[in-house]
Design a protein around this motif. Structure first.
Motif, mmCIF file in Angstrom:
data_model
loop_
_atom_site.group_PDB
_atom_site.id
_atom_site.type_symbol
_atom_site.label_atom_id
_atom_site.label_comp_id
_atom_site.label_asym_id
_atom_site.label_seq_id
_atom_site.Cartn_x
_atom_site.Cartn_y
_atom_site.Cartn_z
ATOM 1 N N LEU A 5 4.148 16.521 13.851
ATOM 2 C CA LEU A 5 4.262 15.255 14.592
ATOM 3 C C LEU A 5 3.561 15.358 15.944
ATOM 4 C CD1 LEU A 5 7.983 14.245 13.839
ATOM 5 C CD2 LEU A 5 5.928 13.011 13.112
ATOM 6 N N HIS A 6 3.835 16.458 16.678
ATOM 7 C CA HIS A 6 3.215 16.632 18.002
ATOM 8 C C HIS A 6 1.715 16.893 17.894
ATOM 9 C CE1 HIS A 6 7.377 17.078 19.465
ATOM 10 N NE2 HIS A 6 6.881 16.816 20.661
ATOM 11 N N GLY A 7 1.299 17.551 16.832
ATOM 12 C CA GLY A 7 -0.109 17.922 16.702
ATOM 13 C C GLY A 7 -0.995 16.809 16.166
ATOM 14 N N PHE A 8 -0.425 15.957 15.269
ATOM 15 C CA PHE A 8 -1.273 14.975 14.591
ATOM 16 C C PHE A 8 -0.870 13.516 14.826
ATOM 17 C CE2 PHE A 8 -1.532 18.864 11.994
ATOM 18 C CZ PHE A 8 -2.906 19.080 12.033
ATOM 19 N N LYS A 9 0.325 13.271 15.340
ATOM 20 C CA LYS A 9 0.805 11.890 15.470
ATOM 21 C C LYS A 9 1.278 11.560 16.892
ATOM 22 C CE LYS A 9 -0.068 10.632 11.321
ATOM 23 N NZ LYS A 9 -1.046 9.562 11.041
ATOM 24 N N LEU A 10 0.622 12.201 17.876
ATOM 25 C CA LEU A 10 1.021 11.961 19.265
ATOM 26 C C LEU A 10 0.764 10.506 19.670
ATOM 27 C CD1 LEU A 10 2.350 13.912 21.200
ATOM 28 C CD2 LEU A 10 0.144 14.322 22.268
ATOM 29 N N ASP A 11 -0.208 9.853 19.006
ATOM 30 C CA ASP A 11 -0.536 8.467 19.367
ATOM 31 C C ASP A 11 0.574 7.490 18.990
ATOM 32 O OD1 ASP A 11 -1.157 9.113 16.696
ATOM 33 O OD2 ASP A 11 -2.405 7.316 16.496
ATOM 34 N N VAL A 12 1.473 7.888 18.080
ATOM 35 C CA VAL A 12 2.601 7.005 17.729
ATOM 36 C C VAL A 12 3.933 7.663 18.109
ATOM 37 C CG1 VAL A 12 1.438 5.688 15.926
ATOM 38 C CG2 VAL A 12 2.555 7.845 15.320
ATOM 39 N N GLN A 13 3.907 8.415 19.205
ATOM 40 C CA GLN A 13 5.115 9.131 19.630
ATOM 41 C C GLN A 13 6.291 8.189 19.868
ATOM 42 O OE1 GLN A 13 4.590 11.626 23.088
ATOM 43 N NE2 GLN A 13 6.507 12.702 22.773
ATOM 44 N N PRO B 180 0.835 -1.198 0.000
ATOM 45 C CA PRO B 180 0.000 0.000 0.000
ATOM 46 C C PRO B 180 0.874 1.254 0.000
ATOM 47 C CG PRO B 180 0.025 -1.029 2.171
ATOM 48 C CD PRO B 180 0.743 -1.958 1.247
ATOM 49 N N ARG B 181 0.319 2.336 -0.473
ATOM 50 C CA ARG B 181 1.051 3.600 -0.488
ATOM 51 C C ARG B 181 1.383 3.986 0.945
ATOM 52 N NH1 ARG B 181 -0.834 8.736 -0.344
ATOM 53 N NH2 ARG B 181 0.438 10.352 -1.309
ATOM 54 N N ARG B 182 2.605 4.474 1.135
ATOM 55 C CA ARG B 182 3.019 4.840 2.495
ATOM 56 C C ARG B 182 2.115 5.920 3.071
ATOM 57 N NH1 ARG B 182 9.428 4.789 2.056
ATOM 58 N NH2 ARG B 182 9.794 2.744 2.959
ATOM 59 N N ASP B 183 1.828 5.790 4.380
ATOM 60 C CA ASP B 183 0.984 6.813 5.002
ATOM 61 C C ASP B 183 1.785 8.100 5.187
ATOM 62 O OD1 ASP B 183 2.530 6.573 7.310
ATOM 63 O OD2 ASP B 183 1.107 5.253 8.313
ATOM 64 N N SER B 184 1.067 9.176 5.525
ATOM 65 C CA SER B 184 1.703 10.498 5.595
ATOM 66 C C SER B 184 2.818 10.535 6.631
ATOM 67 C CB SER B 184 0.644 11.562 5.904
ATOM 68 O OG SER B 184 -0.068 11.209 7.081
ATOM 69 N N PHE B 185 2.662 9.768 7.724
ATOM 70 C CA PHE B 185 3.702 9.754 8.762
ATOM 71 C C PHE B 185 5.023 9.215 8.200
ATOM 72 C CE2 PHE B 185 5.629 6.840 12.053
ATOM 73 C CZ PHE B 185 6.375 7.828 12.676
ATOM 74 N N LEU B 186 4.965 8.070 7.527
ATOM 75 C CA LEU B 186 6.195 7.495 6.983
ATOM 76 C C LEU B 186 6.750 8.349 5.840
ATOM 77 C CD1 LEU B 186 5.395 3.671 7.091
ATOM 78 C CD2 LEU B 186 7.029 4.915 8.511
#
Length: 754
Positions: free
Chosen positions: A702-710, A645-651
């Protein structure tokens, strides 16, 4: 080659009808009772053989059979004696039952049920105890292995091949019922599973006792994994268990045994300055089975695909100034660089290009040769070697691999990752234990990345040296430590110690144990005071685990002394195994039903009971008969992998970070942030460099949208913050405010570490 998928339920009746499993968890120790029901529906006497996996560190401590109203409890005997007794019973027409550990791997057992007359049933009870490993999120992991994948047997390795009959899990004809009871000194906060559970039920108001069951109708077509979470899981504990009243004082079973669970805490001053050096060597399994899905509910995400994403995160998180290399293996092995190279933008980009093209296309699982090559490379001065091994871990030469890691334990730390169901717990745990590192298992819907990043954080902790354990006990009480010496300590990781207490202590007596060590040049210690009064209702669980620990140490000593014509160590193992009733590689459980003396008449048929094997739906149909042709033939067969699958925005954001820690202001970054290039460039303060602005935006996102995968981005964010501080950039506060306004966030400057 192992027999796998050759004898199926269509061609041969299967005498195993059902398995019932009852689990009892006390703090971080599990007692497991399995009841297996056999039935001979044929018109001739039958011998049934069932080869199955158990957790690698399990101590099998009870085995009995019930035929009609007759209960026969097995004895532990020296293995050859037990086999002879079994054969003698069968040849004289008696019923007999034999349970033994595989010579090749201590996590595989075979159960032989001999001379069952036509129409008769037998109920077999098997009990074992095991420690529960602590996971990255502090959950205690229990795994009931269902899947017994055939073990790849490398050419020229020691020992014969395990004879395993296995069929696709969907065709396994026996059912499983499973229930668990949990008792803890601390409240049980939740229980999760890879399988469907009925709701957790608390048995008391303190929530320290609970029960849970698998939803009815569960097909035993995959491993059953439970994750148990306690409040305040990192509290050190001690359990003192009274000795067996019938055993002689002074013996292991006759004296009290203490089990200490320690969680060393490092001084904050040391932890805030993680090492920025090291040689990081990544060893990736590229055998055919790595193209299987991580989880059947998402066939798009393969094991090798997840490994590639994980390598991206690892490479972006490494500190500047370290050294690294990447090896991959199957029937042969490859490396990206001839030797480890210094980490820089150039070497990181070169490695990432090659990682992106890695497929599960190297054939079998020959892990020994690449390890030998890695160990043959000279260590780099002042760069401690850290080895990361990723494998789905199904090899037949497990003992050879673990011995090699132990022989080289002085030169490195080894962090191991078991990927997917059927991974050998003995191999994965053994690599980490002997290599002074940490083991992780990734199954089902688990994300690999947070577990791997925890291990990377462990590897960046300074190496602890000069470890010693001292005891302070009342007069008249002496201690014999049964566990191997502690050789590694990580912040927050559990260390278990078993010790035998000899002598009499006053009623209200206390003991104290102190672990001393040196950390980054600082002498440190942790202490635990504990009551010597024995706990109630522990059975002999602690004694059996202590016996298992001592047996494993002695077995290792025996392997090291092989060829020295000294049977003393083996004799000790057999004596301890018989005394404690705990299985070993030199003993087996044997039960014979002498019955009414009448011999069972007729020709004895042998039936191999199939163990579940996961359907390898990612392979073409022919290859689903076995793991893959490429895994066994030693050749290289190209296996078509599902499109990733296409990489997600985080990766995608991670992939844009530079080795130094910064980001560039470019259209790709703007796209990840959900903006156009113009929208990103306009709010930048005039006197601020583009890289500084881009890096602050990336950190805010990263802090605003990806805190769940910190857990996954913490190290690369620390690297970015360090780079920003070194720039001594003006208007940082203004940049953070402008970045928040642009991205719609409210991230505080302090939380960014700048």
């Amino acid at each position: 080659m192992n027999h796998c998928g050759l004898l199926t339920v269509q061609k041969e009746p299967v005498p195993l009808k059902s398995i019932e499993v009852e689990l009892e968890v006390r703090d971080h120790v599990a007692t497991v009772v399995s009841t297996l029901l056999y039935q001979n529906k044929e018109d001739k006497p039958l011998e049934a053989v069932f080869v199955f996996p158990l957790p690698g560190d399990a101590a099998v401590c009870h085995f009995s059979a019930k035929i009609g109203q007759t209960q026969i409890v097995a004895e532990v005997k020296e293995k050859q004696q037990a086999r002879e007794k079994y054969d003698d019973a069968l040849s004289s027409g008696q019923q007999a039952f034999l349970l033994e550990e595989s010579d090749q791997s201590p996590d595989i057992f075979s159960l032989s049920v001999g001379s069952m007359p036509p129409g008769e049933s037998a109920s077999i009870r098997l009990e074992y105890v095991t420690e529960l490993a602590v996971q990255a999120d502090d959950g205690l992991r229990f795994c009931l292995p269902a899947v017994l994948n055939p073990r790849y047997q490398p050419k020229g390795s020691e020992g014969g091949s395990l004879q395993v009959t296995s069929v696709p899990a969907s065709l396994v004809p026996y059912s499983l019922s499973f229930s668990a009871q949990v008792f803890s000194p601390r409240p049980v906060s939740k229980v999760e599973s890879s399988c469907s559970l009925d709701p957790l039920q608390y048995l008391n108001t303190e929530q320290t006792q609970a029960t849970v069951k698998l939803t009815a109708g569960h097909k035993f077509d995959r491993d059953v994994e439970l994750l148990i979470y306690y409040k305040d899981a990192h509290q050190p504990t001690a359990v003192v268990e009274a000795g067996q009243t019938s055993a002689k004082p002074g013996t292991l079973m006759g004296d009290p045994v203490v089990m200490l669970s320690l969680y060393p805490e490092f001084p904050q001053a040391v932890m805030s300055s993680v090492d920025s050096c090291g040689e990081f060597v990544f060893l990736i399994d590229r055998s055919g089975s790595m193209s299987c899905p991580m989880d059947n509910s998402n066939p798009q995400l393969t094991r090798i695909g997840s490994a590639r994403d994980t390598l991206l995160l690892l490479l972006k998180s490494l500190p500047m100034g370290c050294y690294f290399n990447i090896y991959s293996f199957g029937s042969r092995y490859e490396h990206i660089f001839p030797k480890s190279v210094e980490y820089s933008e150039k070497t990181m980009e070169e490695a990432l290009k090659k990682v992106e093209n890695m497929g599960a296309d190297l054939g079998g699982t020959e892990i020994l040769q690449p390890l030998k090559h890695i160990y043959s490379q000279p260590c780099i001065p002042s760069q401690p070697r850290q080895l990361f091994v990723f494998t789905d871990g199904e090899v037949g030469n497990t003992k050879e691999v673990i011995n090699l890691v132990r022989e080289n334990s002085g030169s490195h730390r080894c962090f191991s990752f078991g990927i997917g169901e059927g991974a050998s717990s003995v191999l994965i745990n053994g690599l980490a234990k002997e290599g002074g590192g940490h083991a992780q298992f990734i199954t089902g819907t688990d994300r690999m990345q947070p577990k791997v990043m925890q291990s990377l954080r462990f590897s960046l902790q300074p190496t602890v040296v000069d470890i010693s354990v001292t005891w302070d006990l009342p007069k008249g009480v002496s201690v014999t430590v049964l566990s191997p010496p502690i050789t590694t300590i990580f912040q927050g990781q559990r260390s278990l110690i078993y010790a035998q207490l000899t002598g009499q202590s006053p009623e209200a007596a206390e003991g104290c144990v102190t672990v001393k060590y040196s950390l980054a040049g600082h002498p440190s210690h942790n202490q635990l005071h504990f009551s010597l009064k024995p706990a109630e209702d522990t059975g002999l669980t602690v004694h059996r685990l202590a016996a298992r620990t001592l047996i494993r140490s002695l077995e290792m000593e025996e392997r090291e002394r092989r060829g020295q014509q000294d049977g003393g160590v083996k004799k000790k193992v057999v004596e301890l195994s018989v005394q404690s009733g705990v299985s070993s590689s030199f003993t087996a459980f044997i039960a014979v039903n002498k019955g009414d003396g009448e011999a069972i008449q007729g020709l004895l048929l042998r039936r191999n009971v199939p163990a579940p094997r996961l359907m390898k739906s990612c392979f073409m149909p022919l290859m689903a008969q076995c793991r893959t042709h490429s895994d066994y033939s030693g050749g290289t067969v190209k296996v078509t992998e599902p499109k990733q699958p296409r990489r997600d925005s985080f990766l995608q954001l991670v992939s844009l970070q530079k080795a130094s820690g910064c980001w560039l202001l470019e259209p790709h970054l703007a796209a990840v942030l959900g903006k156009t290039s113009e929208e990103v460039e306009i709010p930048k303060p005039a006197e601020v460099k583009e890289e500084v602005w881009a890096t602050i935006l990336a950190l805010i996102w990263l802090h605003g949208f990806k805190l769940d995968v910190q857990d996954e981005w913490q190290l690369l964010a620390m690297k970015a913050a360090s780079w920003l501080r070194a720039q001594k950039a003006p208007c940082v506060t203004e940049c953070v405010e402008a970045g928040n306004a642009l991205l719609g966030c409210e991230v505080q400057k302090d939380s960014l570490g700048i």
